[in-house]
Design a protein around this motif. Structure first.
Motif, mmCIF file in Angstrom:
data_model
loop_
_atom_site.group_PDB
_atom_site.id
_atom_site.type_symbol
_atom_site.label_atom_id
_atom_site.label_comp_id
_atom_site.label_asym_id
_atom_site.label_seq_id
_atom_site.Cartn_x
_atom_site.Cartn_y
_atom_site.Cartn_z
ATOM 1 N N THR A 117 11.780 2.203 5.998
ATOM 2 C CA THR A 117 10.464 1.579 6.112
ATOM 3 C C THR A 117 9.391 2.578 5.698
ATOM 4 O O THR A 117 9.491 3.770 6.003
ATOM 5 C CB THR A 117 10.212 1.075 7.545
ATOM 6 N N VAL A 118 8.380 2.084 5.007
ATOM 7 C CA VAL A 118 7.313 2.969 4.550
ATOM 8 C C VAL A 118 6.013 2.172 4.414
ATOM 9 O O VAL A 118 6.037 0.995 4.056
ATOM 10 C CB VAL A 118 7.684 3.655 3.208
ATOM 11 N N CYS A 119 4.906 2.833 4.716
ATOM 12 C CA CYS A 119 3.577 2.307 4.405
ATOM 13 C C CYS A 119 2.909 3.326 3.499
ATOM 14 O O CYS A 119 2.954 4.536 3.779
ATOM 15 C CB CYS A 119 2.728 2.131 5.663
ATOM 16 N N GLN A 120 2.291 2.828 2.442
ATOM 17 C CA GLN A 120 1.597 3.703 1.510
ATOM 18 C C GLN A 120 0.185 3.202 1.263
ATOM 19 O O GLN A 120 -0.079 2.004 1.318
ATOM 20 C CB GLN A 120 2.347 3.775 0.182
ATOM 21 N N VAL A 121 -0.700 4.155 0.985
ATOM 22 C CA VAL A 121 -2.068 3.866 0.560
ATOM 23 C C VAL A 121 -2.254 4.573 -0.771
ATOM 24 O O VAL A 121 -2.114 5.802 -0.859
ATOM 25 C CB VAL A 121 -3.102 4.362 1.594
ATOM 26 N N ASN A 122 -2.519 3.792 -1.802
ATOM 27 C CA ASN A 122 -2.719 4.344 -3.150
ATOM 28 C C ASN A 122 -1.581 5.287 -3.554
ATOM 29 O O ASN A 122 -1.805 6.367 -4.089
ATOM 30 C CB ASN A 122 -4.078 5.043 -3.238
ATOM 31 N N GLY A 123 -0.340 4.874 -3.270
ATOM 32 C CA GLY A 123 0.834 5.634 -3.668
ATOM 33 C C GLY A 123 1.187 6.802 -2.770
ATOM 34 O O GLY A 123 2.204 7.460 -2.991
ATOM 35 N N LYS A 124 0.393 7.068 -1.749
ATOM 36 C CA LYS A 124 0.675 8.179 -0.825
ATOM 37 C C LYS A 124 1.207 7.617 0.488
ATOM 38 O O LYS A 124 0.636 6.681 1.056
ATOM 39 C CB LYS A 124 -0.577 9.008 -0.563
ATOM 40 N N THR A 125 2.289 8.209 0.978
ATOM 41 C CA THR A 125 2.909 7.741 2.209
ATOM 42 C C THR A 125 2.047 8.078 3.415
ATOM 43 O O THR A 125 1.655 9.226 3.602
ATOM 44 C CB THR A 125 4.309 8.364 2.365
ATOM 45 N N VAL A 126 1.766 7.049 4.221
ATOM 46 C CA VAL A 126 1.017 7.243 5.460
ATOM 47 C C VAL A 126 1.930 7.108 6.678
ATOM 48 O O VAL A 126 1.683 7.715 7.715
ATOM 49 C CB VAL A 126 -0.207 6.306 5.560
ATOM 50 N N ILE A 127 2.980 6.300 6.563
ATOM 51 C CA ILE A 127 3.983 6.130 7.615
ATOM 52 C C ILE A 127 5.334 5.981 6.932
ATOM 53 O O ILE A 127 5.450 5.278 5.928
ATOM 54 C CB ILE A 127 3.735 4.866 8.472
ATOM 55 N N ASP A 128 6.349 6.638 7.481
ATOM 56 C CA ASP A 128 7.705 6.354 7.021
ATOM 57 C C ASP A 128 8.646 6.369 8.206
ATOM 58 O O ASP A 128 8.288 6.799 9.295
ATOM 59 C CB ASP A 128 8.160 7.285 5.899
ATOM 60 N N GLY A 129 9.832 5.826 7.985
ATOM 61 C CA GLY A 129 10.804 5.768 9.061
ATOM 62 C C GLY A 129 11.984 4.901 8.721
ATOM 63 O O GLY A 129 12.289 4.652 7.547
#
Length: 140
Positions: A117-129
């Protein structure tokens, strides 16, 4: 309504959604979670922090991962069993957050699926797991 059945999933399969975080999202999350930390709600206070302004709750971003799992992959009927998260960067008002889940392993015997699982903002990871969900089997 039923999402994917276990036999319809394959390693590498993925789904995502994007949501632009607004001040109203942060305020609504604070209301339902009772997390009223001023870094999320008070611009004057937040400007004095290392973030330089208001940031979204980390768990709001994690909620977008939950939305992917519950509505897209595996979708309706999937049951969350666990979620490991790392918060990498802050999310600010106006950031477009893209949450994505990718199937990493399928345990046919137990009916469990492990997803990156991952959340990105403008291609940069903000959350992963990593998440583990229980997925329905097709009736025999």
């Amino acid at each position: 309504m039923q999402g994917f059945y276990l036999d319809e999933l394959s390693v590498g399969q993925s789904a995502e959604l994007t949501h632009v975080v607004g001040a109203a999202d942060i305020e609504a999350f604070a209301e339902v979670s009772h997390d009223n930390n001023p870094v999320h709600l008070d611009e004057a206070y937040a400007k004095t922090t290392t973030f330089g302004g208001r940031i979204a709750h980390g768990m709001l971003g994690a909620g977008y991962i939950s939305a992917v799992l519950g509505t897209k992959l595996p979708g309706p009927g999937a049951i969350y069993l666990s979620q490991q998260l790392r918060f990498r960067r802050p999310v600010k008002i106006g950031d477009p957050v893209t949450a994505r889940a990718t199937v990493r392993a399928i345990d046919e015997k137990r009916g469990h699926v492990t997803l990156e699982t991952v959340c990105q903002v403008n291609g940069k990871t903000v959350i992963d797991g990593e998440a583990v969900v229980m997925v329905a089997r097709r009736d025999a």
